[in-house]
Design an enzyme around this catalytic site. Structure first.
Site, PDB file in Angstrom:
ATOM      1  N   GLU A 113       0.859  -1.179   0.000  1.00  0.00           N
ATOM      2  CA  GLU A 113       0.000   0.000   0.000  1.00  0.00           C
ATOM      3  C   GLU A 113       0.891   1.223   0.000  1.00  0.00           C
ATOM      4  O   GLU A 113       1.887   1.253   0.724  1.00  0.00           O
ATOM      5  CB  GLU A 113      -0.860   0.055   1.269  1.00  0.00           C
ATOM      6  CG  GLU A 113      -2.153  -0.681   1.164  1.00  0.00           C
ATOM      7  CD  GLU A 113      -2.814  -0.831   2.519  1.00  0.00           C
ATOM      8  OE1 GLU A 113      -2.416  -0.146   3.469  1.00  0.00           O
ATOM      9  OE2 GLU A 113      -3.723  -1.662   2.614  1.00  0.00           O
ATOM     10  N   TYR A 125       8.057   1.871  -7.114  1.00  0.00           N
ATOM     11  CA  TYR A 125       7.293   0.639  -7.294  1.00  0.00           C
ATOM     12  C   TYR A 125       6.953   0.407  -8.768  1.00  0.00           C
ATOM     13  O   TYR A 125       7.037  -0.726  -9.253  1.00  0.00           O
ATOM     14  CB  TYR A 125       6.014   0.678  -6.450  1.00  0.00           C
ATOM     15  CG  TYR A 125       6.269   0.890  -4.972  1.00  0.00           C
ATOM     16  CD1 TYR A 125       7.365   0.300  -4.349  1.00  0.00           C
ATOM     17  CD2 TYR A 125       5.426   1.682  -4.205  1.00  0.00           C
ATOM     18  CE1 TYR A 125       7.610   0.502  -2.994  1.00  0.00           C
ATOM     19  CE2 TYR A 125       5.664   1.880  -2.854  1.00  0.00           C
ATOM     20  CZ  TYR A 125       6.758   1.295  -2.255  1.00  0.00           C
ATOM     21  OH  TYR A 125       7.006   1.487  -0.918  1.00  0.00           O
TER      22      TYR A 125
HETATM   23  C1  LIG Z   1      10.785   5.560  -1.211  1.00  0.00           C
HETATM   24  C2  LIG Z   1      12.261   5.355  -0.813  1.00  0.00           C
HETATM   25  C3  LIG Z   1      12.422   4.052  -0.041  1.00  0.00           C
HETATM   26  C4  LIG Z   1      13.123   5.304  -2.091  1.00  0.00           C
HETATM   27  O1  LIG Z   1      14.458   5.044  -1.700  1.00  0.00           O
HETATM   28  P1  LIG Z   1      15.692   5.523  -2.613  1.00  0.00           P
HETATM   29  O2  LIG Z   1      16.903   4.846  -2.105  1.00  0.00           O
HETATM   30  O3  LIG Z   1      15.711   7.003  -2.669  1.00  0.00           O
HETATM   31  O4  LIG Z   1      15.250   4.960  -4.037  1.00  0.00           O
HETATM   32  P2  LIG Z   1      16.216   4.637  -5.279  1.00  0.00           P
HETATM   33  O5  LIG Z   1      17.363   5.590  -5.298  1.00  0.00           O
HETATM   34  O6  LIG Z   1      16.509   3.183  -5.270  1.00  0.00           O
HETATM   35  O7  LIG Z   1      15.245   4.964  -6.492  1.00  0.00           O
HETATM   36  C5  LIG Z   1      14.784   3.953  -7.349  1.00  0.00           C
HETATM   37  C6  LIG Z   1      13.771   4.567  -8.313  1.00  0.00           C
HETATM   38  O8  LIG Z   1      12.628   5.026  -7.581  1.00  0.00           O
HETATM   39  C7  LIG Z   1      12.164   6.247  -8.143  1.00  0.00           C
HETATM   40  N1  LIG Z   1      12.296   7.287  -7.123  1.00  0.00           N
HETATM   41  C8  LIG Z   1      12.795   7.144  -5.877  1.00  0.00           C
HETATM   42  N2  LIG Z   1      12.676   8.299  -5.196  1.00  0.00           N
HETATM   43  C9  LIG Z   1      12.103   9.191  -6.034  1.00  0.00           C
HETATM   44  C10 LIG Z   1      11.691  10.551  -5.921  1.00  0.00           C
HETATM   45  N3  LIG Z   1      11.853  11.229  -4.781  1.00  0.00           N
HETATM   46  N4  LIG Z   1      11.093  11.134  -6.987  1.00  0.00           N
HETATM   47  C11 LIG Z   1      10.892  10.434  -8.140  1.00  0.00           C
HETATM   48  N5  LIG Z   1      11.264   9.149  -8.309  1.00  0.00           N
HETATM   49  C12 LIG Z   1      11.852   8.533  -7.269  1.00  0.00           C
HETATM   50  C13 LIG Z   1      12.978   6.503  -9.367  1.00  0.00           C
HETATM   51  O9  LIG Z   1      12.322   5.896 -10.444  1.00  0.00           O
HETATM   52  C14 LIG Z   1      14.259   5.787  -9.060  1.00  0.00           C
HETATM   53  O10 LIG Z   1      14.907   5.347 -10.187  1.00  0.00           O
HETATM   54  P3  LIG Z   1      15.963   6.325 -10.953  1.00  0.00           P
HETATM   55  O11 LIG Z   1      16.845   6.903  -9.896  1.00  0.00           O
HETATM   56  O12 LIG Z   1      16.675   5.411 -11.899  1.00  0.00           O
HETATM   57  O13 LIG Z   1      15.103   7.344 -11.618  1.00  0.00           O
HETATM   58  C15 LIG Z   1      12.785   6.557   0.028  1.00  0.00           C
HETATM   59  O14 LIG Z   1      12.540   7.744  -0.683  1.00  0.00           O
HETATM   60  C16 LIG Z   1      12.152   6.655   1.409  1.00  0.00           C
HETATM   61  O15 LIG Z   1      12.605   6.015   2.354  1.00  0.00           O
HETATM   62  N6  LIG Z   1      11.122   7.506   1.544  1.00  0.00           N
HETATM   63  C17 LIG Z   1      10.481   7.746   2.849  1.00  0.00           C
HETATM   64  C18 LIG Z   1       9.764   6.529   3.341  1.00  0.00           C
HETATM   65  C19 LIG Z   1       8.710   6.051   2.361  1.00  0.00           C
HETATM   66  O16 LIG Z   1       7.944   6.840   1.825  1.00  0.00           O
HETATM   67  N7  LIG Z   1       8.670   4.725   2.148  1.00  0.00           N
HETATM   68  C20 LIG Z   1       7.691   4.108   1.278  1.00  0.00           C
HETATM   69  C21 LIG Z   1       6.395   3.920   1.996  1.00  0.00           C
HETATM   70  S1  LIG Z   1       5.163   3.183   0.939  1.00  0.00           S
END
Ligand SMILES: CC(C)(COP(=O)(O)OP(=O)(O)OC[C@H]1O[C@@H](n2cnc3c(N)ncnc32)[C@H](O)[C@@H]1OP(=O)(O)O)[C@@H](O)C(=O)NCCC(=O)NCCS
Length: 166
Positions: A113, A125
């Site tokens: 979710e 995702y």
């Molecule tokens: C969501 C989260 C886990 C992503 O972690 P991350 O290490 O930054 O993600 P990645 O660097 O592996 O990104 C992978 C892909 O996700 C997408 N992505 C991740 N963060 C993004 C952002 N802020 N905006 C747009 N795309 C994003 C992109 O497609 C990215 O691929 P790309 O870099 O080749 O374009 C992190 O932002 C987080 O912890 N957020 C707060 C907690 C949260 O919201 N968790 C999810 C709850 S459902």
């Protein structure tokens, strides 16, 4: 991938000793939905049905993710990367690990979710192959934010062979 995160280690099981750091990260990462210490105690006590892993960089916990393993369908309970370590592919790595562990546990589908206003997570995702299967209107309160239920197929319909990486 940024050259600044070169020595990260992913996959160690979270332990009770991680709880203070987890609560600190939750407060910084999940404004309205942060898990408290008692929630973490309960979640870690629910293993082996729950499966939580750590992501470490330079020996420090900078991310984590977890599953609920319930047979045919597994759920991503949480996934998070510390703000200072985001945008370097670590969230994608954690998600791929969740998919492979769910598949190893026998799941055919991985569900999660996500808040409709969480653009970064939704992009993560979608990039991993998850598709929206339903929307729960005004699920998150306060704020009246919809929840998207997303699903990834872990096994080929024909022969059960996995069709995702990880
Ligand atoms: C969501 C989260 C886990 C992503 O972690 P991350 O290490 O930054 O993600 P990645 O660097 O592996 O990104 C992978 C892909 O996700 C997408 N992505 C991740 N963060 C993004 C952002 N802020 N905006 C747009 N795309 C994003 C992109 O497609 C990215 O691929 P790309 O870099 O080749 O374009 C992190 O932002 C987080 O912890 N957020 C707060 C907690 C949260 O919201 N968790 C999810 C709850 S459902």
């Amino acid at each position: 991938m940024s050259p600044s995160v070169t020595d990260h280690v992913v996959g160690r099981a979270l332990s009770w000793a991680d709880i203070p750091r987890l609560v600190e990260l939750e407060g910084r990462l999940f404004a309205d939905d942060a898990w408290s210490a008692p929630t973490w105690w309960a979640e870690l006590a629910a293993r082996p049905r729950r499966d939580y892993v750590a992501l470490e960089s330079d020996g420090e916990l900078v991310g984590y993710a977890g599953l609920d393993l319930a047979g045919e369908v597994a759920d991503v309970m949480t996934i998070a990367v510390a703000p200072e370590a985001q945008g370097r592919g670590l969230g994608g790595e954690l998600l791929a690990l969740m998919a492979s562990r769910a598949r190893e546990a026998g799941a055919a589908y991985l569900l999660l979710e996500v808040r409709d206003d969480n653009a970064g997570a939704k992009a993560l995702y979608a990039r991993a192959g998850f598709e929206v299967v339903t929307v729960r209107r005004r699920y998150y309160q306060p704020g009246d934010v919809d929840a998207l239920v997303m699903r990834l197929r872990l096994r080929d319909e024909r022969d059960g062979v996995g069709d995702t990486n990880g």
